[in-house]
Design a protein around this motif. Structure first.
Motif, mmCIF file in Angstrom:
data_model
loop_
_atom_site.group_PDB
_atom_site.id
_atom_site.type_symbol
_atom_site.label_atom_id
_atom_site.label_comp_id
_atom_site.label_asym_id
_atom_site.label_seq_id
_atom_site.Cartn_x
_atom_site.Cartn_y
_atom_site.Cartn_z
ATOM 1 N N GLU A 144 3.595 -0.870 -10.411
ATOM 2 C CA GLU A 144 4.838 -0.849 -11.719
ATOM 3 C C GLU A 144 4.216 -0.759 -12.931
ATOM 4 O OE1 GLU A 144 7.584 -3.991 -10.784
ATOM 5 O OE2 GLU A 144 7.883 -3.205 -8.820
ATOM 6 N N ARG A 145 3.115 0.144 -13.132
ATOM 7 C CA ARG A 145 2.582 0.492 -14.370
ATOM 8 C C ARG A 145 2.347 1.927 -14.699
ATOM 9 N NH1 ARG A 145 -3.114 0.110 -15.928
ATOM 10 N NH2 ARG A 145 -4.176 0.982 -14.026
ATOM 11 N N ILE A 146 2.573 2.306 -16.037
ATOM 12 C CA ILE A 146 2.294 3.621 -16.450
ATOM 13 C C ILE A 146 1.351 3.355 -17.530
ATOM 14 C CG2 ILE A 146 3.358 5.666 -17.755
ATOM 15 C CD1 ILE A 146 5.904 4.874 -16.662
ATOM 16 N N TYR A 147 0.181 4.316 -17.464
ATOM 17 C CA TYR A 147 -0.760 4.360 -18.393
ATOM 18 C C TYR A 147 -1.541 5.808 -18.499
ATOM 19 C CZ TYR A 147 -3.430 4.609 -14.004
ATOM 20 O OH TYR A 147 -4.183 5.169 -12.791
ATOM 21 N N SER A 148 -2.157 5.718 -19.576
ATOM 22 C CA SER A 148 -3.086 7.043 -20.042
ATOM 23 C C SER A 148 -4.274 6.577 -20.785
ATOM 24 C CB SER A 148 -2.030 7.838 -21.164
ATOM 25 O OG SER A 148 -2.627 8.951 -21.281
ATOM 26 N N ASN A 149 -5.199 7.431 -20.771
ATOM 27 C CA ASN A 149 -6.500 7.301 -21.280
ATOM 28 C C ASN A 149 -6.685 8.165 -22.497
ATOM 29 O OD1 ASN A 149 -7.494 5.224 -19.473
ATOM 30 N ND2 ASN A 149 -8.104 6.785 -18.185
ATOM 31 N N GLY A 150 -5.533 9.199 -22.614
ATOM 32 C CA GLY A 150 -5.778 10.100 -23.627
ATOM 33 C C GLY A 150 -5.038 9.942 -24.951
ATOM 34 N N LYS A 151 -4.884 10.808 -25.704
ATOM 35 C CA LYS A 151 -4.111 10.660 -26.982
ATOM 36 C C LYS A 151 -2.820 10.362 -26.849
ATOM 37 C CE LYS A 151 -7.068 13.014 -30.162
ATOM 38 N NZ LYS A 151 -7.339 14.413 -30.925
ATOM 39 N N ILE A 152 -1.937 9.588 -27.258
ATOM 40 C CA ILE A 152 -0.599 9.198 -27.270
ATOM 41 C C ILE A 152 0.146 9.183 -28.518
ATOM 42 C CG2 ILE A 152 -1.111 6.697 -27.292
ATOM 43 C CD1 ILE A 152 1.811 8.048 -24.912
ATOM 44 N N LYS A 153 1.471 9.635 -28.730
ATOM 45 C CA LYS A 153 2.213 9.545 -29.789
ATOM 46 C C LYS A 153 3.549 8.982 -29.433
ATOM 47 C CE LYS A 153 4.672 12.539 -32.970
ATOM 48 N NZ LYS A 153 4.972 13.831 -33.304
ATOM 49 N N ILE A 154 3.891 8.033 -30.062
ATOM 50 C CA ILE A 154 4.919 7.245 -29.819
ATOM 51 C C ILE A 154 6.030 7.518 -30.931
ATOM 52 C CG2 ILE A 154 5.911 5.007 -29.054
ATOM 53 C CD1 ILE A 154 3.497 4.267 -27.852
ATOM 54 N N THR A 155 7.034 8.016 -30.996
ATOM 55 C CA THR A 155 8.277 7.746 -31.851
ATOM 56 C C THR A 155 9.419 7.098 -31.728
ATOM 57 O OG1 THR A 155 7.670 10.252 -32.148
ATOM 58 C CG2 THR A 155 9.604 9.606 -33.404
ATOM 59 N N LYS A 156 9.368 5.833 -32.834
ATOM 60 C CA LYS A 156 10.211 5.024 -32.822
ATOM 61 C C LYS A 156 11.176 5.380 -33.922
ATOM 62 C CE LYS A 156 8.490 0.846 -32.206
ATOM 63 N NZ LYS A 156 8.013 -0.464 -31.397
ATOM 64 N N VAL A 160 6.335 6.441 -36.697
ATOM 65 C CA VAL A 160 5.292 6.823 -35.653
ATOM 66 C C VAL A 160 4.133 6.249 -35.497
ATOM 67 C CG1 VAL A 160 4.459 9.376 -34.898
ATOM 68 C CG2 VAL A 160 6.472 9.307 -36.120
ATOM 69 N N ILE A 161 3.868 6.105 -34.231
ATOM 70 C CA ILE A 161 2.351 5.388 -33.757
ATOM 71 C C ILE A 161 1.636 6.499 -32.856
ATOM 72 C CG2 ILE A 161 1.214 3.511 -32.758
ATOM 73 C CD1 ILE A 161 3.921 2.024 -32.940
ATOM 74 N N TYR A 162 0.480 6.629 -33.455
ATOM 75 C CA TYR A 162 -0.591 7.453 -32.650
ATOM 76 C C TYR A 162 -1.691 6.323 -31.885
ATOM 77 C CZ TYR A 162 1.620 11.267 -35.317
ATOM 78 O OH TYR A 162 2.293 12.142 -35.914
ATOM 79 N N GLY A 163 -2.241 6.769 -31.001
ATOM 80 C CA GLY A 163 -3.296 5.957 -30.285
ATOM 81 C C GLY A 163 -4.173 6.726 -29.325
ATOM 82 N N GLN A 164 -5.256 6.082 -28.878
ATOM 83 C CA GLN A 164 -6.031 6.657 -27.844
ATOM 84 C C GLN A 164 -5.876 5.666 -26.633
ATOM 85 O OE1 GLN A 164 -7.647 9.678 -28.147
ATOM 86 N NE2 GLN A 164 -8.507 9.287 -25.996
ATOM 87 N N GLY A 165 -5.171 6.058 -25.818
ATOM 88 C CA GLY A 165 -4.966 5.148 -24.588
ATOM 89 C C GLY A 165 -3.699 4.239 -24.582
ATOM 90 N N PHE A 166 -3.117 4.107 -23.762
ATOM 91 C CA PHE A 166 -1.995 3.032 -23.511
ATOM 92 C C PHE A 166 -1.720 2.510 -22.136
ATOM 93 C CE2 PHE A 166 0.801 6.079 -22.225
ATOM 94 C CZ PHE A 166 2.199 5.418 -21.995
ATOM 95 N N GLU A 167 -1.146 1.325 -22.001
ATOM 96 C CA GLU A 167 -0.649 0.901 -20.867
ATOM 97 C C GLU A 167 0.863 0.391 -20.960
ATOM 98 O OE1 GLU A 167 -2.313 -2.284 -17.381
ATOM 99 O OE2 GLU A 167 -3.781 -1.459 -18.719
ATOM 100 N N SER A 168 1.625 0.529 -19.840
ATOM 101 C CA SER A 168 2.879 -0.016 -20.132
ATOM 102 C C SER A 168 3.457 -0.370 -18.736
ATOM 103 C CB SER A 168 3.878 1.148 -20.558
ATOM 104 O OG SER A 168 5.297 0.679 -20.636
#
Length: 188
Positions: A144-156, A160-168
């Motif tokens: 029950e998790r979502i993840y990425s190792n690449g670049k991510i852009k989150i628009t709130k 706007v938050i940019y990052g490298q990798g995330f887990e949710s």
């Protein structure tokens, strides 16, 4: 008036015809082409186009899945589904409004592992209206998790938050960005 008989009855013509046929057959010998037998594990057992389906839980419609093309490889060593033209998944709230969605231009699903691999212009919107964009996203249904190792852009709503990798978590409401970048407002 005298009509000459057709040459088909002429013994020389008949012999010549047999000779030409025999040469033709012999010249083809060894050139017979057969298509190689394709392993069953390499062929899809299902190929569907323009798929629109609803997924329900206890009689209540929860999701809508849309795809232009869907292949099912259930005889492969690791059975999988492939969506080469992309996939769109929408989640419904109790009033049947879309409250979250996920889409990509390519998707691959390992059925035994229950692991989604979404690629190429992955876009997701969570229940809070936050928008996620990345090139590749994994969704592990078992964990029950979502993840990425690449670049991510989150628009709130407010930044706007940019990052490298995330887990949710799988609803994208509780997440951690591994290497965040951007302007972060601080309350004094």
């Amino acid at each position: 008036m005298y009509v000459k008989r057709l040459k088909f009855h002429n013994p020389l013509y008949i012999a010549a015809t047999y000779l030409v046929a025999a040469i033709s057959l012999l010249s083809c010998e060894g050139k017979e082409e057969t298509l190689p037998a394709m392993e069953r594990s390499l062929r899809p057992s299902l190929h569907a186009k323009d798929v629109k389906t609803l997924v329900s839980d206890s009689g209540v419609v929860r999701y809508r899945v849309n795809t232009d093309e869907w292949f099912v490889y259930d005889k492969a060593e690791k059975p999988y589904w492939e969506f080469p033209i992309g996939l769109r998944l929408e989640r419904f709230d109790p009033a049947k409004n879309v409250d979250a969605e996920l889409q990509s231009k390519y998707a691959h699903y390992l059925t035994d592992e229950k692991l989604w691999d979404l690629r190429d212009s992955v876009n997701a919107t969570n229940l809070e209206g936050e928008h996620f964009e990345c090139d590749q996203l994994f969704w592990d249904e078992r964990a029950e998790r979502i993840y990425s190792n690449g670049k991510i852009k989150i628009t709130k709503k407010d930044r706007v938050i940019y990052g490298q990798g995330f887990e949710s978590n799988q609803t994208l409401t509780k997440y951690t960005i591994r290497k965040p970048e951007g302007i972060f407002p601080i309350k004094e």
